[in-house]
Structures are given as structure tokens and as C-alpha cells.
Design an enzyme around this catalytic site. Structure first.
Site, mmCIF file in Angstrom:
data_model
loop_
_atom_site.group_PDB
_atom_site.id
_atom_site.type_symbol
_atom_site.label_atom_id
_atom_site.label_comp_id
_atom_site.label_asym_id
_atom_site.label_seq_id
_atom_site.Cartn_x
_atom_site.Cartn_y
_atom_site.Cartn_z
ATOM 1 N N HIS A 16 0.997 -0.978 0.007
ATOM 2 C CA HIS A 16 0.019 -0.083 -0.183
ATOM 3 C C HIS A 16 0.792 1.323 -0.058
ATOM 4 O O HIS A 16 2.093 1.121 0.154
ATOM 5 C CB HIS A 16 -1.117 0.152 1.231
ATOM 6 C CG HIS A 16 -0.330 0.361 2.379
ATOM 7 N ND1 HIS A 16 -1.309 0.515 3.756
ATOM 8 C CD2 HIS A 16 0.734 0.630 2.993
ATOM 9 C CE1 HIS A 16 -0.517 0.802 4.770
ATOM 10 N NE2 HIS A 16 0.727 0.793 4.237
ATOM 11 N N CYS A 35 5.687 6.187 4.432
ATOM 12 C CA CYS A 35 4.481 5.595 3.900
ATOM 13 C C CYS A 35 3.933 6.232 2.742
ATOM 14 O O CYS A 35 3.191 5.807 2.109
ATOM 15 C CB CYS A 35 3.582 5.413 4.905
ATOM 16 S SG CYS A 35 4.228 4.184 6.435
ATOM 17 N N HIS A 41 4.873 0.088 -0.231
ATOM 18 C CA HIS A 41 5.628 -0.809 0.365
ATOM 19 C C HIS A 41 4.682 -1.708 0.920
ATOM 20 O O HIS A 41 3.538 -1.527 0.768
ATOM 21 C CB HIS A 41 6.406 -0.003 1.814
ATOM 22 C CG HIS A 41 5.278 0.524 2.842
ATOM 23 N ND1 HIS A 41 4.780 1.883 2.332
ATOM 24 C CD2 HIS A 41 4.552 0.112 3.847
ATOM 25 C CE1 HIS A 41 3.804 2.286 3.416
ATOM 26 N NE2 HIS A 41 3.701 1.151 4.084
ATOM 27 N N HIS A 43 3.196 -5.002 3.737
ATOM 28 C CA HIS A 43 3.122 -5.391 5.136
ATOM 29 C C HIS A 43 2.522 -7.001 5.147
ATOM 30 O O HIS A 43 1.922 -7.224 4.395
ATOM 31 C CB HIS A 43 2.018 -4.621 6.208
ATOM 32 C CG HIS A 43 2.469 -3.294 6.330
ATOM 33 N ND1 HIS A 43 3.439 -2.880 7.112
ATOM 34 C CD2 HIS A 43 1.991 -2.099 5.681
ATOM 35 C CE1 HIS A 43 3.624 -1.425 7.198
ATOM 36 N NE2 HIS A 43 2.601 -0.962 6.296
ATOM 37 N N ASP A 81 -4.552 -10.521 -0.466
ATOM 38 C CA ASP A 81 -3.358 -11.094 -0.237
ATOM 39 C C ASP A 81 -2.519 -11.000 -1.635
ATOM 40 O O ASP A 81 -2.999 -11.259 -2.464
ATOM 41 C CB ASP A 81 -3.562 -12.711 0.079
ATOM 42 C CG ASP A 81 -2.322 -13.370 0.440
ATOM 43 O OD1 ASP A 81 -1.422 -12.498 1.178
ATOM 44 O OD2 ASP A 81 -2.183 -14.490 -0.068
ATOM 45 N N HIS A 82 -1.253 -10.651 -1.304
ATOM 46 C CA HIS A 82 -0.373 -10.444 -2.618
ATOM 47 C C HIS A 82 -0.820 -9.556 -3.437
ATOM 48 O O HIS A 82 -0.975 -9.902 -4.763
ATOM 49 C CB HIS A 82 0.108 -11.749 -3.055
ATOM 50 C CG HIS A 82 1.215 -12.310 -2.201
ATOM 51 N ND1 HIS A 82 0.691 -13.102 -1.089
ATOM 52 C CD2 HIS A 82 2.419 -12.843 -2.432
ATOM 53 C CE1 HIS A 82 1.765 -13.687 -0.624
ATOM 54 N NE2 HIS A 82 2.785 -13.365 -1.075
ATOM 55 N N GLU A 123 -0.772 -4.497 11.570
ATOM 56 C CA GLU A 123 -0.041 -4.041 10.672
ATOM 57 C C GLU A 123 1.478 -4.161 10.671
ATOM 58 O O GLU A 123 2.089 -4.495 9.739
ATOM 59 C CB GLU A 123 -0.387 -2.565 10.223
ATOM 60 C CG GLU A 123 0.415 -1.962 8.826
ATOM 61 C CD GLU A 123 -0.373 -0.711 8.678
ATOM 62 O OE1 GLU A 123 -0.889 -0.431 7.555
ATOM 63 O OE2 GLU A 123 -0.250 0.435 9.511
HETATM 64 NI NI NI Z 1 2.370 0.933 5.740
#
Ligand code: NI
Length: 135
Positions: A16, A35, A41, A43, A81-82, A123
Site C-alpha cells: 500500500h 509511507c 511498501h 506489510h 493477499d499479494h 499492521e
Molecule cells: Ni504501511
């Protein structure tokens, strides 16, 4: 009727970028820091879904677990996911912060008829978000 609370944990990995079109470039940089970097990036998220209900004397369960797993898989894991959260239509007008993701997961599971008590999203090691609906 006494209720029991059951929490189940699921994990997904997503990319995100925190960026708000409602803010200036300077405000985005100040508020979101790294961010806000242009290329995003990732998580490794964990989501803890807590459901509540009376114990069914026939099954001993307070919730239909296969139905819960299927709803989380269909509505959350298979979509997030992914994947790049910013590219999903759900986040077209929503900054994909932990707050927004937790609430979106709540809304998706509510729409599937899951008897939710809370949705807790982890997160990072140090950041948790919890949504409990409108109380
Ligand atoms: Ni983040």
C-alpha cells in the site's frame, strides 16, 4: 441468552501507499512520512476476527466456523493477499490506512452475515487497529 466470543486469526500480505488527494504534497509527506513514498511498501498483516453468539447445543459452537473461514477467504484474503491495496476499487476513494482496512473488513464480513463483535488488524509489531462497528 449468554454469549461466547470466538476469535480467529488470518494473515495476508499486501502493498500500500498512504497518500490523500485531499492533502498537499507537503502535508502528505509530513503526515505519512516514508509511507507516502511513491512506489509503496508492504506489510504482513494479521487480522483477528471476533464473532459472538450463543452456543448451539447441537454443535457446541457459537459460530459456523467453515462459513466464517469461507467468508474471510472470499471477501478478504482472496482480494487483499499479494495485492496492491491502492489498486483495488475498494480503496479508490479511501486511503488504505490500518483504520480503513479494519473497517472495510468489518463491512465486508457484515455483508456476508457474520455475527461480528470486532475486527482487529495488526499492521506491524507495534501497530494495531480495532473496529467495533457503530456502538
Ligand atoms: Ni504501511
Amino acid at each position: 441468552m449468554p454469549s461466547v466470543f470466538l476469535t480467529r486469526r488470518y494473515t495476508f500480505s499486501s502493498a500500500h501507499r498512504l497518500h490523500s488527494d485531499a492533502l498537499s504534497a507537503e502535508e502528505n509527506a509530513r503526515l505519512y512520512g516514508k509511507c507516502n513514498n511513491a512506489h509503496g511498501h508492504g506489510h504482513n498483516y494479521a487480522v483477528e476476527v471476533t464473532v459472538t453468539g450463543a452456543v448451539d447445543p447441537r454443535t457446541g459452537f457459537c459460530c459456523d466456523l467453515p462459513a466464517l473461514d469461507a467468508a474471510v477467504k472470499r471477501s478478504v484474503l482472496d482480494r487483499f493477499d499479494h495485492n496492491d491495496l491502492n489498486a483495488l476499487p475498494e480503496f479508490a476513494r479511501l486511503v488504505p490506512t490500518g483504520e480503513s482496512i479494519a473497517r472495510l473488513i468489518w463491512d465486508k464480513l457484515k455483508a456476508e452475515g457474520i455475527p461480528l463483535d470486532s475486527v482487529r488488524l495488526q499492521e506491524t509489531r507495534d501497530n494495531f487497529f480495532e473496529y467495533r462497528g457503530e456502538r
